[in-house]
Scaffold this active site. Structure first.
Site, PDB file in Angstrom:
ATOM      1  N   CYS A 174      11.084  -1.844   9.588  1.00 24.92           N
ATOM      2  CA  CYS A 174      10.603  -0.502   9.254  1.00 24.92           C
ATOM      3  C   CYS A 174      10.499   0.420  10.462  1.00 24.92           C
ATOM      4  O   CYS A 174      10.328   1.627  10.296  1.00 24.92           O
ATOM      5  CB  CYS A 174       9.239  -0.603   8.569  1.00 24.92           C
ATOM      6  N   ASN A 203       6.470   2.440  -0.176  1.00 20.91           N
ATOM      7  CA  ASN A 203       6.932   2.107   1.169  1.00 20.91           C
ATOM      8  C   ASN A 203       8.460   2.177   1.178  1.00 20.91           C
ATOM      9  O   ASN A 203       9.137   1.279   0.680  1.00 20.91           O
ATOM     10  CB  ASN A 203       6.442   0.707   1.556  1.00 20.91           C
TER      11      ASN A 203
END
Length: 528
Positions: free
Chosen positions: A258, A458
């Site tokens: 990420c 997310n």
């Protein structure tokens, strides 16, 4: 015994929470928390930040080049201290032609040398976040129904996903790709490619439309996607679709988690310094289709509950003529990599479960690992961005505790003095809670991150750009504002980018903004 238990809980970074079901029963939950990010730092990271905050070219210019050249000038022209004094007191004194010419050449040389070697600015012209079509929306209840009806999960793991989903902070308008929501699921290469094309081309079409830049003008292309790396690559897919130039410098970053979005920004920044008069496009995304987990390992099921479909495209430029139309300039990028430690390396790990089903495991130590990486990154970044008064107070406190072993209360720098806006990776509600607590941020500062998690889930490396888009859509960005992006991901890595707004961003500039049409509904109350 009570004192011993308290010490052990503090050492393991555990927090006890009590909730009352009714008048006669209570539930106690034990969960891990982030470490205190600013009370336990190492001087080497402060030193690193101070080193990075100093411009080497400027130091060399004032300490070495300027004095040395001045000395040579005096020797060549025969100027003395008495001559300078006479020039100062008597304006009638004239310099000969050779001396004037030498001084002019000297000043021109020094100015040219300084301009040529100083850091070239990199501008963020604009960016676009992908907003999937409404058919891809999935509510929390629909996700749980789909999970239960799939038949791959036991009753225990269905209940586990229900508990996580109800506390994760996601709303009812996140998106999942067609391959996952189909009955039965179609988890194949064709569907994965379809998802990648929809996200990347959707974001890029919007970016090219709003900036007026043609694909053929792009000289640098960087794509980051952690878990889906087909052949030909995703960057090649873009080059083929938009028929980009043959000499384009393209890169495809995989497996970097990420935090890869800011790694791509850093790479683009370095490439732009080496390639003048160029445009660079960064595409940050993650592919869900081939990475959905149909097993019963709880550590792998967390990803199903929080990761959703999304992506962003960013246009960077080093062309000075683009400054007027650009939104931001890049100020700093700080990257922290903790991969040399086994615990950090293994805390986010793609592997097979006991039945051979592939998934991404999130370890119990993830919170503490993320906190340690964030702590190191913040300590390195601090000297670059904090006001001098905050730096002095922080360093004095640190030296007292680390060098003189004094038991004094640590000084926590106020990062709100360095930044007007914060974009913290929307990895999950618990992480956002702890970051807010440790950095002493207000709900207003956390709003872009929490609302992005609620609206889009997310979206991995692209979540930072949905948060920046939220800040713009709310009309909060003014000229001179400083914005801090913080991302962390597998490896374990924590990366920061600091941007400075070059102009106010009007709420009328909503073309390509993923929040268009819904921004007035936010903020909403989320699970705490």
């Amino acid at each position: 015994m009570e004192r011993t238990n308290s010490i052990e809980m503090d050492r393991e970074r555990l927090t006890a929470e009590m909730a009352f079901r009714d008048s006669s029963s209570a539930v106690i939950r034990i969960r891990r928390r982030l470490p205190d990010l600013l009370t336990s730092v190492k001087l080497k990271y402060v030193k690193l930040g101070l080193h990075n905050s100093c411009n080497v070219t400027t130091i060399l210019f004032f300490l070495i080049i300027l004095p040395l050249t001045g000395t040579v000038l005096v020797q060549l022209t025969g100027l003395t201290f008495d001559t300078f004094s006479e020039l100062w007191s008597n304006q009638a004194v004239q310099l000969d032609t050779a001396t004037r010419l030498t001084c002019l050449v000297f000043l021109s040389f020094v100015l040219t040398l300084y301009v040529a070697n100083r850091s070239k600015p990199v501008y963020l012209v604009d960016f676009s976040c992908y907003k999937p079509e409404d058919e891809r929306k999935i509510s929390v209840d629909s996700f749980l129904t789909m999970t239960e009806e799939n038949g791959s999960f036991t009753d225990d793991t269905v209940q586990f996903q229900q508990r996580i989903s109800n506390r994760a902070g996601l709303g009812d308008e996140t998106y999942l790709p067609r391959g996952i929501t189909s009955t039965p699921p179609k988890l194949n290469m064709s569907e994965a490619r379809a998802e990648a094309e929809a996200v990347m081309f959707g974001a890029l079409d919007s970016l090219f439309e709003k900036t007026g830049i043609k694909p053929a003008e792009v000289g640098i292309l960087i794509v980051n996607c952690s878990l889906f790396n087909p052949t030909p690559s995703l960057s090649a897919m873009i080059v083929n679709h938009y028929k980009m130039r043959e000499d384009i410098k393209s890169y495809n970053l995989g497996g970097m988690g990420c935090s890869a979005g800011l790694i791509s920004i850093d790479l683009a920044n370095n490439l732009l310094k080496a390639n003048p008069n160029s445009y660079a496009v960064v595409v940050s995304t993650e592919n869900i289709t081939l990475n959905w987990y149909f097993g019963n390992d709880r550590s792998m099921l967390l990803c199903n509950c929080i990761f959703r479909m999304g992506g962003a495209a960013i246009l960077l430029s080093n062309r000075r003529q683009d400054r007027k139309k650009s939104k931001y300039s890049l100020v700093n990028v700080v990257r922290t990599h903790k991969g040399s430690d086994d615990k950090n390396y293994n805390c986010v790990y793609q592997k097979e479960d006991e039945r051979g089903t592939i998934g991404v495991s999130l370890a119990r130590e993830l919170m503490s690992v993320a906190g340690d990486a964030l702590k190191t990154n913040i300590t390195t970044l601090g000297p670059m961005v904090l006001p001098l008064s905050e730096q002095l107070m922080f360093l004095i406190s640190l030296v007292k505790r680390k060098m003189f072993k004094l038991k004094v209360k640590p000084y926590i720098p106020d990062f709100k003095l360095a930044f007007e806006h914060f974009c913290i990776h929307a990895g999950g509600r618990a992480v956002l809670d702890e970051v807010q607590k440790n950095l002493d941020l207000k709900d207003w500062h956390m709003e872009p991150s929490r609302m992005t998690l609620h609206r889009f889930g997310n979206t991995s490396s692209s979540s930072l750009w949905y948060e920046m888009a939220y800040t713009e859509a709310k009309g909060r960005v003014k000229a001179g504002d400083r914005l801090w992006q913080i991302a962390f991901g597998s490896g374990f890595k924590c990366n920061s980018a600091v941007w400075k707004a070059l102009r106010p961003v009007s709420t009328e500039e909503m073309t390509g903004n993923a929040w268009a049409g819904s921004i007035d509904q936010y903020p909403v109350k989320v699970v705490q």
